[in-house]
Each structure stands twice: as structure tokens, then as C-alpha cells.
Design a protein around this motif. Sequence first.
Motif, PDB file in Angstrom:
ATOM      1  N   ASP B  64       0.814  -1.219   0.000  1.00  0.00           N
ATOM      2  CA  ASP B  64       0.000   0.000   0.000  1.00  0.00           C
ATOM      3  C   ASP B  64       0.851   1.273   0.000  1.00  0.00           C
ATOM      4  O   ASP B  64       0.331   2.376   0.114  1.00  0.00           O
ATOM      5  CB  ASP B  64      -0.962   0.003   1.196  1.00  0.00           C
ATOM      6  CG  ASP B  64      -0.225   0.067   2.535  1.00  0.00           C
ATOM      7  OD1 ASP B  64       1.026   0.078   2.534  1.00  0.00           O
ATOM      8  OD2 ASP B  64      -0.895   0.095   3.577  1.00  0.00           O
ATOM      9  N   GLY B  65       2.166   1.098  -0.125  1.00  0.00           N
ATOM     10  CA  GLY B  65       3.064   2.246  -0.178  1.00  0.00           C
ATOM     11  C   GLY B  65       3.584   2.674   1.182  1.00  0.00           C
ATOM     12  O   GLY B  65       4.459   3.529   1.254  1.00  0.00           O
ATOM     13  N   SER B  66       3.056   2.096   2.261  1.00  0.00           N
ATOM     14  CA  SER B  66       3.542   2.454   3.592  1.00  0.00           C
ATOM     15  C   SER B  66       4.909   1.796   3.833  1.00  0.00           C
ATOM     16  O   SER B  66       5.285   0.847   3.142  1.00  0.00           O
ATOM     17  CB  SER B  66       2.550   2.005   4.667  1.00  0.00           C
ATOM     18  OG  SER B  66       2.442   0.600   4.682  1.00  0.00           O
ATOM     19  N   GLU B  67       5.635   2.328   4.802  1.00  0.00           N
ATOM     20  CA  GLU B  67       6.955   1.800   5.137  1.00  0.00           C
ATOM     21  C   GLU B  67       7.011   1.479   6.613  1.00  0.00           C
ATOM     22  O   GLU B  67       6.403   2.178   7.429  1.00  0.00           O
ATOM     23  CB  GLU B  67       8.047   2.811   4.782  1.00  0.00           C
ATOM     24  CG  GLU B  67       8.132   3.094   3.285  1.00  0.00           C
ATOM     25  CD  GLU B  67       9.149   4.172   2.937  1.00  0.00           C
ATOM     26  OE1 GLU B  67       9.871   4.620   3.858  1.00  0.00           O
ATOM     27  OE2 GLU B  67       9.196   4.567   1.771  1.00  0.00           O
ATOM     28  N   GLY B  68       7.720   0.430   6.974  1.00  0.00           N
ATOM     29  CA  GLY B  68       7.857   0.049   8.365  1.00  0.00           C
ATOM     30  C   GLY B  68       9.264  -0.416   8.672  1.00  0.00           C
ATOM     31  O   GLY B  68      10.069  -0.659   7.764  1.00  0.00           O
ATOM     32  N   THR B  69       9.568  -0.489   9.968  1.00  0.00           N
ATOM     33  CA  THR B  69      10.863  -0.987  10.434  1.00  0.00           C
ATOM     34  C   THR B  69      10.673  -2.407  10.963  1.00  0.00           C
ATOM     35  O   THR B  69       9.707  -2.670  11.675  1.00  0.00           O
ATOM     36  CB  THR B  69      11.399  -0.088  11.560  1.00  0.00           C
ATOM     37  OG1 THR B  69      11.574   1.226  11.031  1.00  0.00           O
ATOM     38  CG2 THR B  69      12.746  -0.591  12.075  1.00  0.00           C
ATOM     39  N   PHE B  70      11.588  -3.302  10.598  1.00  0.00           N
ATOM     40  CA  PHE B  70      11.444  -4.709  10.948  1.00  0.00           C
ATOM     41  C   PHE B  70      12.715  -5.232  11.606  1.00  0.00           C
ATOM     42  O   PHE B  70      13.825  -4.822  11.259  1.00  0.00           O
ATOM     43  CB  PHE B  70      11.159  -5.538   9.691  1.00  0.00           C
ATOM     44  CG  PHE B  70       9.850  -5.191   9.047  1.00  0.00           C
ATOM     45  CD1 PHE B  70       8.696  -5.881   9.372  1.00  0.00           C
ATOM     46  CD2 PHE B  70       9.771  -4.157   8.128  1.00  0.00           C
ATOM     47  CE1 PHE B  70       7.482  -5.549   8.796  1.00  0.00           C
ATOM     48  CE2 PHE B  70       8.557  -3.813   7.548  1.00  0.00           C
ATOM     49  CZ  PHE B  70       7.411  -4.518   7.886  1.00  0.00           C
ATOM     50  N   ASP B  71      12.518  -6.155  12.542  1.00  0.00           N
ATOM     51  CA  ASP B  71      13.654  -6.884  13.096  1.00  0.00           C
ATOM     52  C   ASP B  71      14.029  -8.011  12.142  1.00  0.00           C
ATOM     53  O   ASP B  71      13.167  -8.647  11.535  1.00  0.00           O
ATOM     54  CB  ASP B  71      13.299  -7.451  14.476  1.00  0.00           C
ATOM     55  CG  ASP B  71      13.346  -6.375  15.549  1.00  0.00           C
ATOM     56  OD1 ASP B  71      14.368  -5.669  15.624  1.00  0.00           O
ATOM     57  OD2 ASP B  71      12.355  -6.229  16.280  1.00  0.00           O
ATOM     58  N   ILE B  72      15.324  -8.259  12.049  1.00  0.00           N
ATOM     59  CA  ILE B  72      15.846  -9.226  11.085  1.00  0.00           C
ATOM     60  C   ILE B  72      16.736 -10.216  11.832  1.00  0.00           C
ATOM     61  O   ILE B  72      17.565  -9.818  12.660  1.00  0.00           O
ATOM     62  CB  ILE B  72      16.627  -8.498   9.961  1.00  0.00           C
ATOM     63  CG1 ILE B  72      15.691  -7.512   9.238  1.00  0.00           C
ATOM     64  CG2 ILE B  72      17.229  -9.493   8.987  1.00  0.00           C
ATOM     65  CD1 ILE B  72      16.393  -6.602   8.255  1.00  0.00           C
ATOM     66  N   TYR B  73      16.568 -11.494  11.544  1.00  0.00           N
ATOM     67  CA  TYR B  73      17.218 -12.568  12.288  1.00  0.00           C
ATOM     68  C   TYR B  73      18.053 -13.431  11.336  1.00  0.00           C
ATOM     69  O   TYR B  73      17.791 -13.489  10.134  1.00  0.00           O
ATOM     70  CB  TYR B  73      16.161 -13.441  12.964  1.00  0.00           C
ATOM     71  CG  TYR B  73      15.349 -12.692  14.000  1.00  0.00           C
ATOM     72  CD1 TYR B  73      15.626 -12.801  15.356  1.00  0.00           C
ATOM     73  CD2 TYR B  73      14.315 -11.830  13.622  1.00  0.00           C
ATOM     74  CE1 TYR B  73      14.901 -12.091  16.305  1.00  0.00           C
ATOM     75  CE2 TYR B  73      13.582 -11.108  14.570  1.00  0.00           C
ATOM     76  CZ  TYR B  73      13.884 -11.251  15.899  1.00  0.00           C
ATOM     77  OH  TYR B  73      13.177 -10.547  16.841  1.00  0.00           O
TER      78      TYR B  73
END
Lengths: 93, 131
Positions: B64-73
Motif C-alpha cells: 500500500d506504499g507504507s513503510e515500516g521498520t522490521f527486526d531481522i534474524y
Amino acid sequence: MEAVKPRYGPAEFAQRGQTLYEQKVRGHVTDEDKGKFVAIDIETGAYELDSDDYAATERLLQRQPVAQIWLSRVGDRTTYRIGGCPPMERSWS
Amino acid sequence: MVIGRINAFYEAVIPIRLQDVKGIVHEFTAVVDTGFNGTLTLPSKTIALLGLPWRTRGSAALADGSEGTFDIYAATILWDGLPRPILVEAVEMMPLVGMRLLADHDLQMRVQPGGAVKIVAVRKHGESRTR
């Protein structure tokens, strides 16, 4: 390897990472680096560049085992895209 | 070779096998998403089940064009019969297989419910044909 946990909240983590990318990395990458991953330690500014995301982060952790790593991608606003939405400004090739 | 199926919702579903921290292999079901330019996403409860170590944070743009921050493992997937270290994004939905995991593979799909999904490694120049 020592277990590292995030020591900053998501918003501060991202802000520090993006700021360091602009200050320390952006001026040193070229068109040939487009699509590569940049792993940046948000506490020291040390970074590694690699076409493989895992390789970039592991190489930085070998140098700095407790690094707080922000992962960026050269030539894109975000590290990844989920659901196929390239930005309008990106060329399609 | 990985064999999967198109499900009733027209999703390309494949089995994936991941090692936990003790090396025990767990099998999950994932959806192939050619619009995902990473390697693999897993929900956080699966990441906790496997005991995956946190590595980094990054961002992702969603459909939808939104951006988020994610944890990466960090994880180890059994891919082409071999363990391969990868980064996994924590995303709270069904596991997604992205284009980076499909790199250097052919992806063939018969897009109808029950149709076969085949993922086959591209042979490198000079590699044996009998492999």
C-alpha cells in the motif's frame, strides 16, 4: 557469537541508521553498487557493503561483535519491498 | 528441486525446511512472492520457536506504499539439499519466500488450483548434468 539484542527503539534505530547512511555511505557508492546492502553500526558508523544481505551483516559482526546494525540498500528508500510496489521514480529496467 | 502447489486462493505454496538453534529441522509452508525482494519472512512466534538470533533492523515498503521498520534474524534454511545461511524478516503473516531465495533458480508454475510449482537450481557452467 555473543547474542546481540537491539538497544534502541525502532524509530531511533532507523533514524540513526538513515542519518549515518547519508553522512558516511551515500557519497562513496556508485551506480555499480545499486541494489547492494549496507550494514551500518549505528553506534560507531562502521559499515560493510555487499550484494548479499547476510554477508554484509556477518562481516560487520566479525569486526564489531556487538554492533547495532541498521541494514540499508543502495538506490532504494527501504531495505526490502514486500508485495511488489517499486516507487514511481524508479526505472523499470 | 522444490515442489509445491497452487492452492485454492491462487497462491504458490511450497514447503521450506529450517534448522533451529540446536540443528533440528522444522518444516513450514511458505508462499512464493515475486513482489518480495528479500529472502524469507517468518512470523515472530516461528522465529521464537526456532530460537533464531537477532541480527539487524531494516525497513520495508509494503504494497500500500507504507513503510515500516522490521527486526531481522539469522537463520539456516535447507535449500537444494544444503544448509544455507540467510536473513529472515519478522513479519506477522504467513511465511513468504522472496526473489533472493529464488536467485539462480528456475521457477515454473501451472497456475490453476492444484497446479504444480517447481523451483529448480540453474546449473552453473561446467556443472555435471547428472547431479
